[in-house]
Design a protein around this motif. Structure first.
Motif, PDB file in Angstrom:
ATOM      1  N   MET A  84     -10.597  -8.571  -3.488  1.00 45.04           N
ATOM      2  CA  MET A  84     -10.044  -7.752  -3.508  1.00 45.04           C
ATOM      3  C   MET A  84      -8.263  -7.740  -2.827  1.00 45.04           C
ATOM      4  N   ARG A  85      -7.484  -7.447  -3.813  1.00 48.53           N
ATOM      5  CA  ARG A  85      -5.696  -7.106  -2.954  1.00 48.53           C
ATOM      6  C   ARG A  85      -6.333  -6.009  -2.517  1.00 48.53           C
ATOM      7  N   SER A  86      -5.923  -5.552  -0.985  1.00 47.93           N
ATOM      8  CA  SER A  86      -5.779  -4.386  -0.974  1.00 47.93           C
ATOM      9  C   SER A  86      -4.509  -3.680  -1.184  1.00 47.93           C
ATOM     10  N   PRO A  87      -4.387  -2.019  -1.457  1.00 45.87           N
ATOM     11  CA  PRO A  87      -3.289  -1.098  -2.056  1.00 45.87           C
ATOM     12  C   PRO A  87      -2.015  -1.714  -1.202  1.00 45.87           C
ATOM     13  N   PHE A  88      -1.934  -1.983  -0.279  1.00 46.38           N
ATOM     14  CA  PHE A  88      -1.073  -1.630   0.955  1.00 46.38           C
ATOM     15  C   PHE A  88      -0.171  -3.334   0.760  1.00 46.38           C
ATOM     16  N   TYR A  89      -1.214  -4.173   0.035  1.00 39.60           N
ATOM     17  CA  TYR A  89      -0.730  -5.590  -0.211  1.00 39.60           C
ATOM     18  C   TYR A  89       0.240  -5.323  -1.372  1.00 39.60           C
ATOM     19  N   VAL A  90      -0.327  -4.123  -2.587  1.00 43.48           N
ATOM     20  CA  VAL A  90       0.318  -4.713  -3.590  1.00 43.48           C
ATOM     21  C   VAL A  90       1.915  -3.793  -3.005  1.00 43.48           C
ATOM     22  N   ALA A  91       1.135  -2.975  -2.512  1.00 43.85           N
ATOM     23  CA  ALA A  91       3.560  -1.886  -1.508  1.00 43.85           C
ATOM     24  C   ALA A  91       3.890  -2.563  -1.339  1.00 43.85           C
ATOM     25  N   ASP A  92       3.197  -3.592  -0.405  1.00 45.95           N
ATOM     26  CA  ASP A  92       4.322  -4.381   0.969  1.00 45.95           C
ATOM     27  C   ASP A  92       4.600  -5.833  -0.363  1.00 45.95           C
ATOM     28  N   ARG A  93       3.975  -6.758  -0.878  1.00 46.26           N
ATOM     29  CA  ARG A  93       4.724  -7.950  -1.743  1.00 46.26           C
ATOM     30  C   ARG A  93       5.274  -7.150  -3.271  1.00 46.26           C
ATOM     31  N   TYR A  94       4.744  -5.945  -3.351  1.00 47.33           N
ATOM     32  CA  TYR A  94       5.701  -5.911  -5.172  1.00 47.33           C
ATOM     33  C   TYR A  94       6.538  -4.588  -5.181  1.00 47.33           C
ATOM     34  N   LEU A  95       6.060  -2.708  -4.725  1.00 45.63           N
ATOM     35  CA  LEU A  95       6.459  -2.326  -5.141  1.00 45.63           C
ATOM     36  C   LEU A  95       6.911  -1.777  -4.367  1.00 45.63           C
ATOM     37  N   ILE A  96       7.395  -1.817  -2.971  1.00 40.60           N
ATOM     38  CA  ILE A  96       8.324  -1.710  -0.862  1.00 40.60           C
ATOM     39  C   ILE A  96       9.867  -2.306  -2.433  1.00 40.60           C
ATOM     40  N   PRO A  97      10.005  -3.900  -2.230  1.00 44.51           N
ATOM     41  CA  PRO A  97      10.612  -4.666  -2.598  1.00 44.51           C
ATOM     42  C   PRO A  97      11.517  -4.560  -4.064  1.00 44.51           C
ATOM     43  N   SER A  98      10.424  -3.957  -4.599  1.00 42.13           N
ATOM     44  CA  SER A  98      11.219  -3.368  -6.155  1.00 42.13           C
ATOM     45  C   SER A  98      11.372  -2.041  -6.016  1.00 42.13           C
ATOM     46  N   LEU A  99      11.200  -1.540  -4.776  1.00 43.24           N
ATOM     47  CA  LEU A  99      12.498   0.127  -4.580  1.00 43.24           C
ATOM     48  C   LEU A  99      13.357  -0.431  -4.283  1.00 43.24           C
ATOM     49  N   TYR A 100      13.487  -0.983  -3.314  1.00 43.85           N
ATOM     50  CA  TYR A 100      15.118  -1.246  -2.624  1.00 43.85           C
ATOM     51  C   TYR A 100      16.178  -2.202  -3.619  1.00 43.85           C
TER      52      TYR A 100
END
Length: 127
Positions: free
Chosen positions: A1-17
């Motif tokens: 399973m991909r961890s929530p940290f992976y999801v945040a680092d790979r998808y969420l944070i770059p999108s917020l920037y």
């Protein structure tokens, strides 16, 4: 399973920037000014603006995100002393604690059942 940290680092944070870059541009800042504020290159700002970077997740479609990023953009323009990375990570944590990224996480890990998963709520709980 991909961890929530992976999801945040790979998808969420770059999108917020990416969304923050767009908000700063909408407020009339030049790409070089945005790059200095964000601590990235002008080329990175250009890629954010052209959705060639940080576009794997459309965070502007997540309820509440636009307002949070707009407030951050205003604070940056006003010269407020803040830690930009900390602010962006706080927004990411809040979205995850509010279970707003579960759909994306399910796309990445089909066995995930967002209705019974409370991992992000526990990890990123709001205090």
């Amino acid at each position: 399973m991909r961890s929530p940290f992976y999801v945040a680092d790979r998808y969420l944070i770059p999108s917020l920037y990416r969304l923050l870059t767009i908000k700063l541009k909408e407020r009339g800042l030049l790409e070089i000014e945005i790059a200095e504020m964000l601590g990235v290159s002008v080329a990175a700002v250009s890629r954010y603006l052209k959705s060639k970077r940080g576009s794997l997740l459309r965070v502007e479609e997540i309820e509440g995100t636009d307002e949070l990023i707009s407030r951050l953009a205003d604070a940056l323009i006003n010269g407020d002393k803040l830690n930009l990375d900390e602010e962006v990570h706080w927004i990411a944590s809040r979205l995850m604690a509010d279970k707003k990224i579960c759909g994306l996480h399910r796309e990445l890990y089909s066995k995930l059942d967002p209705s019974s998963c409370n991992t992000c709520v526990r990890i990123f709980r709001r205090t």
